[in-house]
Design an enzyme around this catalytic site. Structure first.
Site, PDB file in Angstrom:
ATOM      1  N   CYS A   1     -20.381  -9.447  -4.814  1.00  0.00           N
ATOM      2  CA  CYS A   1     -19.232  -9.058  -5.546  1.00  0.00           C
ATOM      3  C   CYS A   1     -18.324  -9.138  -6.791  1.00  0.00           C
ATOM      4  CB  CYS A   1     -18.121  -8.909  -4.574  1.00  0.00           C
ATOM      5  SG  CYS A   1     -18.143 -10.996  -4.269  1.00  0.00           S
TER       6      CYS A   1
ATOM      7  N   GLU B   1     -10.765  -8.366   0.924  1.00  0.00           N
ATOM      8  CA  GLU B   1     -11.599  -8.393   0.248  1.00  0.00           C
ATOM      9  C   GLU B   1     -12.758  -7.473  -0.155  1.00  0.00           C
ATOM     10  OE1 GLU B   1     -11.273 -11.954  -0.911  1.00  0.00           O
ATOM     11  OE2 GLU B   1     -10.623 -13.059   0.503  1.00  0.00           O
TER      12      GLU B   1
HETATM   13  P1  NDP Z   1     -19.529  -1.942   3.467  1.00  0.00           P
HETATM   14  O1  NDP Z   1     -17.744  -1.473   3.127  1.00  0.00           O
HETATM   15  O2  NDP Z   1     -19.919  -0.545   3.771  1.00  0.00           O
HETATM   16  O3  NDP Z   1     -19.680  -2.554   4.890  1.00  0.00           O
HETATM   17  C1  NDP Z   1     -18.312  -3.917   5.284  1.00  0.00           C
HETATM   18  C2  NDP Z   1     -18.809  -3.470   6.664  1.00  0.00           C
HETATM   19  O4  NDP Z   1     -17.560  -2.405   7.854  1.00  0.00           O
HETATM   20  C3  NDP Z   1     -20.375  -3.986   7.494  1.00  0.00           C
HETATM   21  O5  NDP Z   1     -19.971  -4.901   8.552  1.00  0.00           O
HETATM   22  C4  NDP Z   1     -19.642  -2.552   8.321  1.00  0.00           C
HETATM   23  O6  NDP Z   1     -20.289  -2.190   8.874  1.00  0.00           O
HETATM   24  C5  NDP Z   1     -17.929  -2.122   7.986  1.00  0.00           C
HETATM   25  N1  NDP Z   1     -18.357  -0.878   8.216  1.00  0.00           N
HETATM   26  C6  NDP Z   1     -18.718   0.130   8.224  1.00  0.00           C
HETATM   27  N2  NDP Z   1     -17.827   1.125   8.476  1.00  0.00           N
HETATM   28  C7  NDP Z   1     -16.424   0.469   8.828  1.00  0.00           C
HETATM   29  C8  NDP Z   1     -15.145   0.709   9.601  1.00  0.00           C
HETATM   30  N3  NDP Z   1     -14.792   2.326   9.439  1.00  0.00           N
HETATM   31  N4  NDP Z   1     -14.391   0.360  10.329  1.00  0.00           N
HETATM   32  C9  NDP Z   1     -14.417  -0.967  10.243  1.00  0.00           C
HETATM   33  N5  NDP Z   1     -15.557  -1.350   9.097  1.00  0.00           N
HETATM   34  C10 NDP Z   1     -16.478  -0.230   8.991  1.00  0.00           C
HETATM   35  O7  NDP Z   1     -20.053  -2.935   2.630  1.00  0.00           O
HETATM   36  P2  NDP Z   1     -21.296  -3.337   2.261  1.00  0.00           P
HETATM   37  O8  NDP Z   1     -21.743  -4.185   3.081  1.00  0.00           O
HETATM   38  O9  NDP Z   1     -22.540  -2.292   1.964  1.00  0.00           O
HETATM   39  O10 NDP Z   1     -21.232  -5.016   0.860  1.00  0.00           O
HETATM   40  C11 NDP Z   1     -20.536  -3.974   0.209  1.00  0.00           C
HETATM   41  C12 NDP Z   1     -19.583  -4.329  -0.461  1.00  0.00           C
HETATM   42  O11 NDP Z   1     -18.940  -4.913  -0.424  1.00  0.00           O
HETATM   43  C13 NDP Z   1     -19.480  -4.102  -2.335  1.00  0.00           C
HETATM   44  O12 NDP Z   1     -18.893  -3.752  -2.893  1.00  0.00           O
HETATM   45  C14 NDP Z   1     -19.380  -5.363  -2.680  1.00  0.00           C
HETATM   46  O13 NDP Z   1     -18.585  -5.283  -4.248  1.00  0.00           O
HETATM   47  C15 NDP Z   1     -18.392  -6.078  -1.421  1.00  0.00           C
HETATM   48  N6  NDP Z   1     -18.133  -7.382  -1.375  1.00  0.00           N
HETATM   49  C16 NDP Z   1     -16.948  -7.823  -1.659  1.00  0.00           C
HETATM   50  C17 NDP Z   1     -16.719  -9.438  -1.752  1.00  0.00           C
HETATM   51  C18 NDP Z   1     -15.510  -9.674  -1.775  1.00  0.00           C
HETATM   52  O14 NDP Z   1     -15.195 -11.570  -1.503  1.00  0.00           O
HETATM   53  N7  NDP Z   1     -14.201  -9.104  -2.374  1.00  0.00           N
HETATM   54  C19 NDP Z   1     -17.536 -10.005  -1.339  1.00  0.00           C
HETATM   55  C20 NDP Z   1     -18.937  -9.534  -1.301  1.00  0.00           C
HETATM   56  C21 NDP Z   1     -18.998  -8.455  -0.965  1.00  0.00           C
HETATM   57  P3  NDP Z   1     -22.280  -2.196   8.989  1.00  0.00           P
HETATM   58  O15 NDP Z   1     -22.583  -2.071   7.719  1.00  0.00           O
HETATM   59  O16 NDP Z   1     -22.777  -2.772  10.086  1.00  0.00           O
HETATM   60  O17 NDP Z   1     -22.293  -0.004   9.111  1.00  0.00           O
END
Ligand code: NDP
Length: 494
Positions: free
Chosen positions: A248, A214
């Site tokens: 999102c 997502e």
């Molecule tokens: P990120 O991609 O930065 O992080 C998402 C999660 O992935 C966090 O828990 C993060 O950890 C973790 N993560 C980071 N690097 C890795 C890796 N290499 N492998 C596995 N996990 C990893 O997104 P954001 O948290 O900044 O969220 C915002 C984004 O999410 C926006 O683009 C938004 O559009 C999208 N989004 C999409 C939704 C949908 O339903 N389509 C709903 C809500 C948001 P940590 O943050 O702790 O570093």
């Protein structure tokens, strides 16, 4: 405490052990175990709202309306329909009437759920609950920015009736998420940015294990020339700015019919200016997010596109901004996800042009169409490449309708949360193929040695199968299959 590679493997191992007993229960038994969850959520409602507001910074009203209440609705939905959706169902075959087919849903095993910070309760909840009901054990890795919300979430679901180890919380940064995927679970559910989603998918491809992604969006509202300007500008002012624009499904872009564009901009600018920043607008979650807003707005300002707003307010707040003008569709604000209180507006002259402008992006999460003519809006909605399109509403399918599947297309990802699709996505389909009638019969004519009448019988069956699939014809297939088997099985065995 953050976990590294070794600990990540231990989480997955523990989950694997716990899953055996949980997955062996029937869906009905798992639903029964979690039956108290909606009530527990209601009991804990104020506490959950408080933790979300404290950790994420959004107004309590948004935490309640967009996260906790939708989670209760989602729990009710999943618990009510899981047995029907995931229970076994019969499939009869017209071509093999002598067999009984069964479709069953089996849990993957261990699911790793990785969640972002922007809806820190609803998103992990919508990942975790269907996976649990389907019989998986889950390791949840929330955003490092919102671990407290995840802690409450895990506590509430576990206390509702989960055996030890079936749901675990692994807190830490992105390295923890990466380590959990590397630890070899059976499925990964990821919600977050496109850039991280790519990494998760690449890591999962090594096993390979399935992933649900997502991802981001640059969602569009299309405003047709007969739209009610008062209504639509209220919808856009909210849709672009709730949660500080950090959703999102926030409206990042508006396509408005040229005949309305000037009036639309004036009203939108006035409504956006009247937003109570202190009370109703969430700040940027962190400095990194604020820098993206700044970068996109600086470029828009240099190009002379900022109509209003964009000035920093105290803390990490920003005056909500409206961007428009010649060349806006080439700007970063238009093409990339700003994920902030910024909305870009462009004009269009015809429905075809609106569709072309909308579909000229690789993203496709949600969209909206506004028109007095719902039939026309519905037709246009069906031409937009987006996972869900609302007519005369915005972001509604995220928080108000647990029955509707949620997810995107293209760069916005794949897989579905919410609705029955979430339960189906949390399980794999196993087919059980059983004999109808006696346990054993004569040898199949197409087993060695092939029967001499087999080729003629197959030719007759081929002609029958090629005809259109009317109900009468399907009955005919059944007869053909039965007579094929009957004819051949009556022959003396070789
Ligand atoms: P990120 O991609 O930065 O992080 C998402 C999660 O992935 C966090 O828990 C993060 O950890 C973790 N993560 C980071 N690097 C890795 C890796 N290499 N492998 C596995 N996990 C990893 O997104 P954001 O948290 O900044 O969220 C915002 C984004 O999410 C926006 O683009 C938004 O559009 C999208 N989004 C999409 C939704 C949908 O339903 N389509 C709903 C809500 C948001 P940590 O943050 O702790 O570093």
């Amino acid at each position: 405490m953050p976990v590294g590679g070794m600990e990540a493997a231990a989480f997955v191992d523990r989950a694997r052990v716990a899953q055996v007993g949980w997955g062996a229960r029937t869906v009905e038994e798992r639903v029964l175990a979690l039956a108290g969850l909606p009530d527990r959520l209601c009991e804990q409602l104020d506490r959950i709202v408080r933790v979300i507001a404290e950790e994420n910074g959004k107004p309590a009203a948004e935490a309640l309306a967009h996260e906790v209440v939708p989670a209760i609705a989602l729990a009710r939905h999943h618990l009510d329909c899981a047995a029907t959706v995931l229970g076994p169902s019969r499939i009869s075959s017209a071509t093999a009437p002598y067999r009984r087919g069964m479709r069953t849903h089996r849990p993957y095993g261990v699911v790793v759920a990785i969640a972002p910070w922007n809806l820190p309760f609803l998103i992990p909840f919508s990942q975790v609950l269907p996976a649990l009901i389907a019989g998986n054990a889950v390791v949840l890795k929330p955003s490092e920015l919102t671990p407290g919300v995840a802690e409450v979430l895990v506590e509430v679901i576990t206390a509702a009736g989960l055996p030890e180890g079936v749901l675990q919380l692994a807190v830490g940064d992105g390295a923890v998420g990466a380590a959990l995927v590397e630890a070899g679970p059976d499925k990964v559910l990821f919600t977050g940015s496109v850039a991280t989603g790519r990494k998760v998918m690449a890591a999962a491809a090594r096993f390979p294990i399935p992933v649900g992604l997502e991802l981001g969006g640059v969602d569009v509202a299309v405003v047709l020339e007969d739209a009610d300007l008062e209504y639509v500008t209220s919808a856009v002012a909210w849709g672009a700015n709730f949660n500080g624009g950090q959703a999102c499904c926030s409206i990042e872009r508006v396509l408005v019919h040229e005949s309305l564009r000037a009036a639309f901009l004036v009203r939108l600018r006035d409504k956006v200016r009247r937003i109570d920043i202190e009370r109703d607008l969430a700040p940027a979650i962190d400095e990194r997010q604020q820098q993206v807003w700044r970068r996109h707005l600086d470029a828009a300002r240099d190009a002379g596109l900022v109509v209003s707003g964009g000035e920093p307010v105290r803390g990490r707040h920003l005056m909500p901004a409206v961007v428009s003008g010649d060349g806006v569709t080439a700007s970063e604000v238009w093409r990339e996800e700003t994920f902030g209180p910024v909305v870009a507006v462009a004009g269009f002259a015809s429905d075809d042009e609106a569709v072309a402008l909308h579909n000229a992006t690789d993203y496709g999460l949600t969209a909206s169409v506004f028109s007095a003519d719902v039939t026309r809006a519905r037709a246009l909605a069906g031409r937009l490449r987006a996972g869900s399109v609302s007519v005369n509403d915005v972001a509604a399918t995220m928080y108000s309708t647990p029955e509707l599947p949620w997810g995107g297309v293209g760069r916005s990802g794949f897989g579905r949360s919410h609705g029955v699709d979430a339960l189906l996505d949390a399980s794999w389909v196993q087919v059980l193929d059983l004999p109808r009638g006696p346990a054993f019969g004569p040898k199949r004519p197409w087993w060695f040695p092939y029967d001499t009448g087999l080729e003629d019988a197959m030719r007759a069956l081929a002609t029958s199968l090629a005809a259109p699939h009317t109900t009468a014809k399907l009955r005919g297939y059944g007869q053909a299959g039965r007579s094929l088997l009957g004819m051949l099985s009556r022959r003396p065995k070789l």
